[in-house]
Design a protein around this motif. Sequence first.
Motif, PDB file in Angstrom:
ATOM      1  N   ARG A  97       0.862  -1.186   0.000  1.00  0.00           N
ATOM      2  CA  ARG A  97       0.000   0.000   0.000  1.00  0.00           C
ATOM      3  C   ARG A  97       0.895   1.231   0.000  1.00  0.00           C
ATOM      4  O   ARG A  97       1.825   1.350   0.787  1.00  0.00           O
ATOM      5  CB  ARG A  97      -0.904   0.001   1.220  1.00  0.00           C
ATOM      6  N   ILE A  98       0.584   2.162  -0.919  1.00  0.00           N
ATOM      7  CA  ILE A  98       1.372   3.388  -1.003  1.00  0.00           C
ATOM      8  C   ILE A  98       0.559   4.618  -0.636  1.00  0.00           C
ATOM      9  O   ILE A  98       1.110   5.704  -0.512  1.00  0.00           O
ATOM     10  CB  ILE A  98       2.011   3.568  -2.402  1.00  0.00           C
ATOM     11  N   SER A  99      -0.755   4.436  -0.478  1.00  0.00           N
ATOM     12  CA  SER A  99      -1.630   5.524  -0.040  1.00  0.00           C
ATOM     13  C   SER A  99      -2.945   4.901   0.411  1.00  0.00           C
ATOM     14  O   SER A  99      -3.131   3.683   0.305  1.00  0.00           O
ATOM     15  CB  SER A  99      -1.887   6.522  -1.180  1.00  0.00           C
ATOM     16  N   ARG A 100      -3.853   5.718   0.896  1.00  0.00           N
ATOM     17  CA  ARG A 100      -5.168   5.191   1.291  1.00  0.00           C
ATOM     18  C   ARG A 100      -5.909   4.613   0.100  1.00  0.00           C
ATOM     19  O   ARG A 100      -6.806   3.799   0.256  1.00  0.00           O
ATOM     20  CB  ARG A 100      -6.025   6.310   1.898  1.00  0.00           C
ATOM     21  N   PHE A 101      -5.513   5.031  -1.095  1.00  0.00           N
ATOM     22  CA  PHE A 101      -6.279   4.687  -2.287  1.00  0.00           C
ATOM     23  C   PHE A 101      -5.561   3.769  -3.269  1.00  0.00           C
ATOM     24  O   PHE A 101      -6.125   3.431  -4.300  1.00  0.00           O
ATOM     25  CB  PHE A 101      -6.686   5.971  -3.018  1.00  0.00           C
ATOM     26  N   GLU A 102      -4.302   3.367  -2.969  1.00  0.00           N
ATOM     27  CA  GLU A 102      -3.546   2.573  -3.944  1.00  0.00           C
ATOM     28  C   GLU A 102      -2.683   1.510  -3.272  1.00  0.00           C
ATOM     29  O   GLU A 102      -2.075   1.743  -2.238  1.00  0.00           O
ATOM     30  CB  GLU A 102      -2.624   3.470  -4.777  1.00  0.00           C
ATOM     31  N   ILE A 103      -2.631   0.350  -3.932  1.00  0.00           N
ATOM     32  CA  ILE A 103      -1.719  -0.740  -3.570  1.00  0.00           C
ATOM     33  C   ILE A 103      -0.961  -1.088  -4.846  1.00  0.00           C
ATOM     34  O   ILE A 103      -1.574  -1.374  -5.878  1.00  0.00           O
ATOM     35  CB  ILE A 103      -2.479  -1.983  -3.074  1.00  0.00           C
ATOM     36  N   VAL A 104       0.359  -1.070  -4.793  1.00  0.00           N
ATOM     37  CA  VAL A 104       1.163  -1.291  -5.992  1.00  0.00           C
ATOM     38  C   VAL A 104       1.836  -2.665  -5.948  1.00  0.00           C
ATOM     39  O   VAL A 104       2.184  -3.167  -4.882  1.00  0.00           O
ATOM     40  CB  VAL A 104       2.212  -0.172  -6.170  1.00  0.00           C
ATOM     41  N   ASN A 105       1.993  -3.252  -7.120  1.00  0.00           N
ATOM     42  CA  ASN A 105       2.739  -4.499  -7.286  1.00  0.00           C
ATOM     43  C   ASN A 105       4.193  -4.097  -7.531  1.00  0.00           C
ATOM     44  O   ASN A 105       4.527  -3.566  -8.593  1.00  0.00           O
ATOM     45  CB  ASN A 105       2.178  -5.277  -8.481  1.00  0.00           C
ATOM     46  N   LEU A 106       5.076  -4.341  -6.565  1.00  0.00           N
ATOM     47  CA  LEU A 106       6.474  -3.908  -6.685  1.00  0.00           C
ATOM     48  C   LEU A 106       7.187  -4.574  -7.856  1.00  0.00           C
ATOM     49  O   LEU A 106       8.204  -4.068  -8.328  1.00  0.00           O
ATOM     50  CB  LEU A 106       7.224  -4.179  -5.379  1.00  0.00           C
ATOM     51  N   GLN A 107       6.675  -5.678  -8.336  1.00  0.00           N
ATOM     52  CA  GLN A 107       7.290  -6.343  -9.485  1.00  0.00           C
ATOM     53  C   GLN A 107       7.108  -5.540 -10.772  1.00  0.00           C
ATOM     54  O   GLN A 107       7.784  -5.800 -11.761  1.00  0.00           O
ATOM     55  CB  GLN A 107       6.708  -7.746  -9.658  1.00  0.00           C
ATOM     56  N   TRP A 108       6.212  -4.575 -10.765  1.00  0.00           N
ATOM     57  CA  TRP A 108       5.983  -3.721 -11.929  1.00  0.00           C
ATOM     58  C   TRP A 108       6.667  -2.364 -11.810  1.00  0.00           C
ATOM     59  O   TRP A 108       6.518  -1.509 -12.678  1.00  0.00           O
ATOM     60  CB  TRP A 108       4.483  -3.526 -12.167  1.00  0.00           C
ATOM     61  N   VAL A 109       7.421  -2.147 -10.727  1.00  0.00           N
ATOM     62  CA  VAL A 109       8.104  -0.859 -10.536  1.00  0.00           C
ATOM     63  C   VAL A 109       9.461  -0.907 -11.226  1.00  0.00           C
ATOM     64  O   VAL A 109      10.253  -1.810 -11.005  1.00  0.00           O
ATOM     65  CB  VAL A 109       8.276  -0.527  -9.039  1.00  0.00           C
TER      66      VAL A 109
END
Length: 147
Positions: A97-109
């Motif tokens: 989770r990077i904010s209240r509104f988003e969760i990111v897949n670190l494999q796509w960073v």
Amino acid sequence: MELKVEYDDSLPDDLTILRTKSHHSYVDKVSQLFEDPFPSNMIITQEGSSFSPIELNQIHFFFTENKAVYANTESGKQKVQERLYEIESRLPSHFVRISRFEIVNLQWVKRFEYTFGGRIILHLKNDETLYTTRSYTKKIKNILFRK
């Protein structure tokens, strides 16, 4: 933390005992494995009245928009019926989770970049850009640098 496994033939076949001095998040993860021994690598998305499974590794990030939750993939945004916190509770550790509104897949960073305002910019492999909120920046740093 150290893990020690002891086998006890006197225990019934359907009983496993986990002992710890205090509560750790690892205990919750082990409990979850017993409740759902075959975690899914899929998420169900909805378009109109049809539902489709998508593999988690195809999802770049989850986000909320107008009180609805979406999964962002190569083919665009796809609506998800679950709430963000429900999705987060069953995602593998490379989803953050990077904010209240988003969760990111670190494999796509593709890369991370610090801002002067104390935030982190995440540049994704598909050329999208996401931003952490300051309250989640410390968590991201801990994950990146394994603190």
